[in-house]
Design an enzyme around this catalytic site. Sequence first.
Site, PDB file in Angstrom:
ATOM      1  N   GLU A 184       0.830  -1.221   0.000  1.00 39.24           N
ATOM      2  CA  GLU A 184       0.000   0.000   0.000  1.00 39.24           C
ATOM      3  C   GLU A 184       0.860   1.264   0.000  1.00 39.24           C
ATOM      4  O   GLU A 184       0.848   2.043   0.963  1.00 39.24           O
ATOM      5  CB  GLU A 184      -0.931   0.009   1.212  1.00 39.24           C
ATOM      6  CG  GLU A 184      -2.000  -1.042   1.138  1.00 39.24           C
ATOM      7  CD  GLU A 184      -3.030  -0.934   2.260  1.00 39.24           C
ATOM      8  OE1 GLU A 184      -2.706  -0.388   3.321  1.00 39.24           O
ATOM      9  OE2 GLU A 184      -4.160  -1.398   2.072  1.00 39.24           O
ATOM     10  N   GLU A 396      -5.600  -8.059  -1.235  1.00 33.27           N
ATOM     11  CA  GLU A 396      -6.258  -7.836   0.059  1.00 33.27           C
ATOM     12  C   GLU A 396      -7.706  -7.473  -0.172  1.00 33.27           C
ATOM     13  O   GLU A 396      -8.014  -6.653  -1.051  1.00 33.27           O
ATOM     14  CB  GLU A 396      -5.617  -6.687   0.845  1.00 33.27           C
ATOM     15  CG  GLU A 396      -4.378  -7.048   1.594  1.00 33.27           C
ATOM     16  CD  GLU A 396      -3.901  -5.936   2.518  1.00 33.27           C
ATOM     17  OE1 GLU A 396      -4.744  -5.268   3.152  1.00 33.27           O
ATOM     18  OE2 GLU A 396      -2.680  -5.735   2.587  1.00 33.27           O
TER      19      GLU A 396
HETATM   20  C1  BG6 Z   1      -4.280  -2.917   4.817  1.00 36.30           C
HETATM   21  C2  BG6 Z   1      -2.921  -3.354   5.286  1.00 36.30           C
HETATM   22  O1  BG6 Z   1      -4.339  -1.543   4.891  1.00 36.30           O
HETATM   23  O2  BG6 Z   1      -5.390  -3.229   5.569  1.00 36.30           O
HETATM   24  C3  BG6 Z   1      -2.918  -4.464   6.300  1.00 36.30           C
HETATM   25  O3  BG6 Z   1      -2.098  -3.691   4.200  1.00 36.30           O
HETATM   26  C4  BG6 Z   1      -4.066  -4.256   7.265  1.00 36.30           C
HETATM   27  O4  BG6 Z   1      -1.666  -4.520   6.916  1.00 36.30           O
HETATM   28  C5  BG6 Z   1      -5.364  -4.301   6.490  1.00 36.30           C
HETATM   29  O5  BG6 Z   1      -4.071  -5.123   8.338  1.00 36.30           O
HETATM   30  C6  BG6 Z   1      -6.611  -4.176   7.336  1.00 36.30           C
HETATM   31  O6  BG6 Z   1      -6.508  -3.074   8.191  1.00 36.30           O
HETATM   32  P1  BG6 Z   1      -6.782  -3.233   9.739  1.00 36.30           P
HETATM   33  O7  BG6 Z   1      -6.475  -1.931  10.306  1.00 36.30           O
HETATM   34  O8  BG6 Z   1      -8.195  -3.616   9.837  1.00 36.30           O
HETATM   35  O9  BG6 Z   1      -5.855  -4.302  10.208  1.00 36.30           O
END
Ligand code: BG6
Length: 498
Positions: A184, A396
Amino acid sequence: MARFPENFLWGGATSAAQIEGGRCEDGKGLCHLDYVFYRGPKIPCNFMLKKDYERAKAEEATMNFPNRRGIDFYHHYKEDIALLAEMGFRSFRMSISWTRLFPTGLEEKPDPKGVEFYHNVFRELHKHGIEPLVTMIHYELPIVFVEKYDGWASPEVIPYCVKYLKFLIDEYKDEVKYWLTFNEINMVTAVPWLGGGIILDRYGEIEMPKGFRPFAPLPPQMAERWENASHQALHHQFIASAMVVKYAHETAPNCLIGNMFNLHHLYPETPSPADAYRAHEETEYNMFFCDVMAKGYYPAWIKSYYKKNNINIKWYDNYEQILSEGKVDFISLSYYLSSIVTADPKRQERIGSFIRTLHNPYLETSDFGWQIDPTALRISLNELRDRFNLPIYIVENGLGAFEELGEDKTVHDNYRIDYLRKHINAIAEAIEDGVNVIGYTPWGCIDLVSCSLVSMSKRYGFVYVDADDEGNGTYNRYRKDSFYWYRKVIASNGEDLD
Ligand code: BG6
């Protein structure tokens, strides 16, 4: 006709800082995320102020640093990979911890124990027919670059980082085909500490407003430092990334390297041309992070944006050539939510690359207020196809929720199944639209430490890990309902989503 290609890379995603644990074992050094301390199950802690950092150092022995524990993947990796294999994973996204290989980041040679650990993990994955997808840097910066320098805002980080990245290619190129350089990359301008190890009031000249909290409006001096330091850091990351992409193309032709950015899909609040233009502007800003890495140059408009906003970048020598020679092979992205944009500045704040969205009455939200919108994913995938004409890896996506293990030793996470079903459908539709999506790795396939909250309370997994925010628990793993559902999805290559 099958909706997904035969060799579609179904899997799941994690990062070293959020799963590994063993942070001080076998000579490993600490990174900036290891100093983020827990503040409560719903309190974001992606921002670091000088006083908090000093406190974290002074009270290191007694404070709660969940990232240092992760889910203890360091000792459970065989069991965890066996669970992923049971679901039929074809791809596992993980990251390598820079400080497991180079404990301070400054060493000449890597630590052999760290090097061996990742060989062992890759061996285990291949044993089960799982292709590793490796993020070289997932929010980890050796702490020395925070202490001695200004995080990624300092150009001094570049040579050390490039050395580390080239080492990864040399050492693991026969075991890892798919690589991502920076996780990201746009987060460095949204959350400069998280993405760049930048302490915003580092130089002490900024008076913090009383009760300052993340995402509150910034005092003007702070905003200026934020914009300048974070865009400078971004520039340095673009350079390091392009250098390693070029190196990999020359020395490891079997490897494919992607960028990774957080996709924001933005709707104008009304059909007014002013709102529409604002949505266009924000979309361009979001795409800019991809443009530089995939097209190999800064788009013309961003330089005038910099001028207008008084952002003064010190351009790296020969940067135009470096960027043009280091274009990525595929696009990768994280996608969780869509946002609503208005042209009325009084009703909406913009902080770095983050828009604080307005409420969308047509969408449901997660436990954490994230607006769930699979259609926006389909639209964005189509736009990315037209803009880049490159393969797309969705690395993701997922639903974070509060969950507890039931007496029946499982979690009935129908809400997660529903979320993923809708998103997988949207991906199938995008593929029918002609988008070349090559894989899908939902986030946190096994519960892990939340990035924004550094807590275990926000869970994404198909597998439940018995650990709480304070590190209590057995760390035993339990299959949730979604585990069996996702296994069926993969076995049917995305046909059976019921
Ligand atoms: C993304 C990141 O922004 O979102 C991850 O690459 C992160 O590292 C994921 O864990 C979800 O965000 P969060 O804050 O819910 O863990």
